[in-house]
Design a protein around this motif. Structure first.
Motif, short mmCIF file in Angstrom:
data_model
loop_
_atom_site.label_atom_id
_atom_site.label_comp_id
_atom_site.label_asym_id
_atom_site.label_seq_id
_atom_site.Cartn_x
_atom_site.Cartn_y
_atom_site.Cartn_z
N ALA A 128 0.84 -1.19 0.00
CA ALA A 128 0.00 0.00 0.00
C ALA A 128 0.88 1.24 0.00
CB ALA A 128 -0.91 0.00 1.22
N PHE A 129 0.35 2.31 -0.56
CA PHE A 129 1.00 3.61 -0.54
C PHE A 129 0.13 4.58 0.22
CE2 PHE A 129 2.75 1.47 -4.23
CZ PHE A 129 4.10 1.76 -4.14
N ILE A 130 0.75 5.48 0.96
CA ILE A 130 0.02 6.46 1.75
C ILE A 130 0.34 7.84 1.22
CG2 ILE A 130 -0.44 7.33 4.07
CD1 ILE A 130 0.85 4.78 5.18
N SER A 131 -0.70 8.59 0.86
CA SER A 131 -0.47 9.95 0.35
C SER A 131 -1.67 10.82 0.67
CB SER A 131 -0.21 9.94 -1.15
OG SER A 131 -1.41 9.72 -1.86
N PHE B 223 -3.81 -2.25 8.85
CA PHE B 223 -3.87 -0.95 8.16
C PHE B 223 -4.62 -1.18 6.85
CE2 PHE B 223 -2.63 2.52 5.53
CZ PHE B 223 -2.19 3.55 6.35
N ILE B 224 -5.82 -0.59 6.73
CA ILE B 224 -6.71 -0.91 5.61
C ILE B 224 -7.10 0.36 4.88
CG2 ILE B 224 -8.77 -2.21 4.93
CD1 ILE B 224 -8.87 -3.20 7.89
N GLN B 225 -7.12 0.30 3.57
CA GLN B 225 -7.60 1.42 2.76
C GLN B 225 -8.91 1.01 2.08
OE1 GLN B 225 -4.09 2.17 0.35
NE2 GLN B 225 -3.49 3.87 1.67
N ILE C 165 4.09 0.75 2.45
CA ILE C 165 4.12 -0.23 3.53
C ILE C 165 3.87 -1.62 2.96
CG2 ILE C 165 3.41 1.42 5.30
CD1 ILE C 165 0.62 0.27 5.18
N GLY C 166 4.54 -2.61 3.55
CA GLY C 166 4.37 -3.98 3.09
C GLY C 166 5.43 -4.87 3.69
N PRO C 167 5.22 -6.19 3.65
CA PRO C 167 6.17 -7.14 4.24
C PRO C 167 7.47 -7.27 3.47
CG PRO C 167 4.39 -8.31 3.14
CD PRO C 167 4.02 -6.86 3.13
N HIS C 168 7.51 -6.71 2.25
CA HIS C 168 8.75 -6.76 1.47
C HIS C 168 9.76 -5.74 1.99
CE1 HIS C 168 6.37 -3.50 -0.12
NE2 HIS C 168 7.41 -3.05 -0.81
#
Length: 232
Positions: A2-5, A61-63, A116-119
């Motif tokens: 996911a990206f947060i902006s 964390f959900i969009q 954000i992510g497990p990578h």
């Protein structure tokens, strides 16, 4: 991932669960992962599951596309008669927080992009600040623009401030901070810095937040363990 902006205008939901035993945290992660991997809800965009580090618990964390889409999920039979009962058995508290992104800042290395992510190997720090009825905007500004100095702190990666819109399991106004650091050591070096060594900007920001606080903040640290987006 996911990206947060600020520009995307998604509804950001943080489902925070606390628990009292390591095996319960493992079960929480397992159950949340099952839900994320099976998700086909209208308006659901992505979910990122976090496992607690300093304190036992999880954060999802959900969009979502909109609040209306989320409410349809909450009103569904599966959520009311399976999801909540399962989590109720293994948690000590449940907070379902609906928010909108109000501020972001990153280190130069990230170039303004928050992912954000497990990578990734982020050490994540999340804080929930209960504030007075007329103090939400002040807290957002103090935690956001008031902490632009974070970009110069060694080990800092990103910092997001979210405006609380509504919640289940938490009364009153609130603001959420979500930060990424290189490591536990980098974050704790900043967190534990002696007061006489702290910058004037940091002291001012902390004072501004304290002035509109309606209780002690909830702060925990996490690692990301699972993520999935619609269509994957």
């Amino acid at each position: 991932m996911a990206f947060i902006s600020l520009e995307d205008k998604h509804l950001t939901v943080l489902n925070l669960f606390t628990t009292d035993a390591p095996e319960h945290q493992d079960r929480l992660v397992e159950e949340m992962t099952k839900i994320v991997d099976a998700a086909t809800y209208e308006g659901w965009m992505n979910s990122t599951v976090h496992a607690g580090v300093d304190s036992l618990g999880t954060c999802n964390f959900i969009q979502w596309r909109s609040g209306e889409d989320l409410e349809r999920r909450y009103e569904g039979e599966e959520f009311k008669h399976r999801t909540l009962p399962v989590f109720g058995e293994i948690t000590t508290s449940i907070k379902l927080l609906q928010n909108e992104v109000a501020y972001t800042v990153t280190s130069d290395a990230l170039g303004g992009k928050v992912e954000i992510g497990p990578h990734r190997d982020d050490y994540t720090v999340l804080g929930v600040f209960s504030v007075t009825d007329d103090g939400q905007d002040e807290a957002i500004d103090a935690l956001g623009k008031g902490q632009e100095f974070l970009a110069e702190i060694p080990g800092f990666r990103s910092h997001v401030v979210l405006k609380g819109l509504r919640a289940r399991g938490l009364d009153g106004k609130f603001v959420v901070s979500y930060a990424q650091w290189d490591s536990k050591e980098a974050y704790e070096a900043y967190r534990d810095q002696a007061s006489e060594q702290q910058s004037a900007a940091r002291e001012k920001a902390q004072s501004r937040v304290s002035a509109v606080s309606a209780g002690e903040p909830y702060i925990n640290t996490y690692t990301v363990v699972h993520s999935r987006s619609a269509g994957e």
